[in-house]
Design an enzyme around this catalytic site. Structure first.
Site, PDB file in Angstrom:
ATOM      1  N   GLY A 153      -8.644   4.130  10.211  1.00 52.00           N
ATOM      2  CA  GLY A 153      -9.263   2.868   9.834  1.00 52.00           C
ATOM      3  C   GLY A 153      -9.077   2.466   8.389  1.00 52.00           C
ATOM      4  O   GLY A 153      -9.638   1.456   7.946  1.00 52.00           O
ATOM      5  N   THR A 154      -8.257   3.205   7.638  1.00 61.46           N
ATOM      6  CA  THR A 154      -8.095   2.917   6.217  1.00 61.46           C
ATOM      7  C   THR A 154      -7.603   1.497   5.972  1.00 61.46           C
ATOM      8  O   THR A 154      -8.140   0.773   5.134  1.00 61.46           O
ATOM      9  CB  THR A 154      -7.105   3.922   5.584  1.00 61.46           C
ATOM     10  OG1 THR A 154      -7.559   5.248   5.843  1.00 61.46           O
ATOM     11  CG2 THR A 154      -7.009   3.716   4.097  1.00 61.46           C
ATOM     12  N   GLY A 155      -6.541   1.095   6.679  1.00 61.28           N
ATOM     13  CA  GLY A 155      -5.970  -0.225   6.440  1.00 61.28           C
ATOM     14  C   GLY A 155      -6.908  -1.353   6.822  1.00 61.28           C
ATOM     15  O   GLY A 155      -7.031  -2.352   6.088  1.00 61.28           O
ATOM     16  N   CYS A 156      -7.578  -1.212   7.952  1.00 58.77           N
ATOM     17  CA  CYS A 156      -8.555  -2.222   8.382  1.00 58.77           C
ATOM     18  C   CYS A 156      -9.673  -2.343   7.360  1.00 58.77           C
ATOM     19  O   CYS A 156     -10.107  -3.450   7.007  1.00 58.77           O
ATOM     20  CB  CYS A 156      -9.147  -1.846   9.737  1.00 58.77           C
ATOM     21  SG  CYS A 156      -7.965  -1.589  11.057  1.00 58.77           S
ATOM     22  N   LYS A 159       0.849  -1.197   0.000  1.00 58.27           N
ATOM     23  CA  LYS A 159       0.000   0.000   0.000  1.00 58.27           C
ATOM     24  C   LYS A 159       0.884   1.246   0.000  1.00 58.27           C
ATOM     25  O   LYS A 159       1.587   1.525   0.958  1.00 58.27           O
ATOM     26  CB  LYS A 159      -0.927  -0.015   1.219  1.00 58.27           C
ATOM     27  CG  LYS A 159      -1.846  -1.234   1.246  1.00 58.27           C
ATOM     28  CD  LYS A 159      -2.779  -1.240   2.435  1.00 58.27           C
ATOM     29  CE  LYS A 159      -2.045  -1.398   3.745  1.00 58.27           C
ATOM     30  NZ  LYS A 159      -2.959  -1.674   4.880  1.00 58.27           N
ATOM     31  N   THR A 215      -8.745   9.844   8.078  1.00 60.24           N
ATOM     32  CA  THR A 215      -8.480   8.570   7.407  1.00 60.24           C
ATOM     33  C   THR A 215      -8.280   7.418   8.400  1.00 60.24           C
ATOM     34  O   THR A 215      -7.707   6.389   8.044  1.00 60.24           O
ATOM     35  CB  THR A 215      -7.224   8.688   6.528  1.00 60.24           C
ATOM     36  OG1 THR A 215      -6.122   9.123   7.348  1.00 60.24           O
ATOM     37  CG2 THR A 215      -7.431   9.686   5.404  1.00 60.24           C
TER      38      THR A 215
END
Length: 267
Positions: free
Chosen positions: A211-214, A175, A209
């Site tokens: 919580g983007t990865g979750c 990412k 932003t």
């Protein structure tokens, strides 16, 4: 009645509702799958950061997982915060006994820079957990933690993907959303070592932003649970999280969450 596909998240709880189990279940609901959960840790956190974290015993994690999978079943699993080597090894063993695809988000630090993975657990992530992954989804900080590679370009992303694949996942999703070299784009690289898929989306000027990865990892798991192949699931997840970032909203005095319901609100 038709039953929706079944998706299980194995992760920590975020009391502020922006990341962790809470973000995972919101994402799964928004994408049409039935979300189930195994809580690995309880955190006290808000928009400003993590005030405390309490890991659950391995036997509690194992009991939750077996209770769900043995009775209800599962069509995809997503893992998030696993703060110790014991939990990493426990979840790796559980995944080894589960036929469903697994999305491993090797969570290392929170959005606010708080450590969520003990240094002593890194080797277990490399040798026990990543070999069980259908897709591994590290961000650039997690890439550096796991491989020692500092990513500053797209060529570096290729090197990082090769290094992550060396630990055994079938696919690596690097990412690159934080990569300054991409300017106005958020660019991710998905590869299995043979095929390369570059996923590009506009970079939105929105600080909210959390919580983007979750959210991205859970969206991928939702797609896999619905029968999509990995490139299809990741492409659809990228589109979903891009919209969620664009619609992210202020909450509290710090960094607010992405909006998991952005598609509903835009209708």
């Amino acid at each position: 009645m038709n039953r929706p596909p079944l998706c299980l998240t194995v992760a920590g709880s975020d009391s502020g509702g922006g990341a962790g189990i809470q973000a995972d279940l919101k994402t799964m609901l928004a994408l049409g799958v039935h979300g189930m959960s195994v809580v690995t840790a309880v955190t006290a956190q808000n928009s400003l950061g993590v005030r405390g974290a309490w890991e659950l015993p391995a036997e509690a994690v194992r009991a939750q997982y077996r209770a769900v999978v043995d009775d209800i079943g599962v069509q995809a699993v997503k893992t998030g915060m696993l703060s110790s080597a014991v939990l990493v090894e426990t979840v790796a063993e559980l995944l080894a006994d589960t036929a469903a695809p697994a999305v491993v988000d090797p969570v290392g630090v929170s959005k606010h820079g708080d450590a969520l993975l003990a240094a002593s657990a890194l080797d277990a992530v490399r040798t026990r957990l990543l070999p069980r992954a259908t897709v591994a989804t590290p961000n650039l900080d997690e890439v550096a933690q796991l491989t020692g590679i500092e990513v500053g370009s797209e060529d570096d992303m290729r090197r990082a993907a090769d290094a992550v694949l060396g630990f055994g996942p079938r696919w690596a999703l690097i990412k690159g959303g934080h990569l300054a070299a991409h300017g106005g784009e958020a660019v991710d690289l998905l590869t299995d070592g043979a095929a390369e898929h570059w996923l590009r989306a506009p970079r939105h000027d929105n600080r909210h932003t959390h919580g983007t990865g979750c959210t991205l990892a859970s969206a991928i798991a939702a797609g896999l649970a619905q029968g999509a192949d990995v490139p299809e699931a990741v492409t659809a997840a990228k589109e979903y999280v891009t919209g969620a970032i664009a619609a992210g909203f202020a909450l509290g005095a710090g960094i607010g969450p992405v909006d998991h319901a952005w598609r509903w609100r835009s209708r």
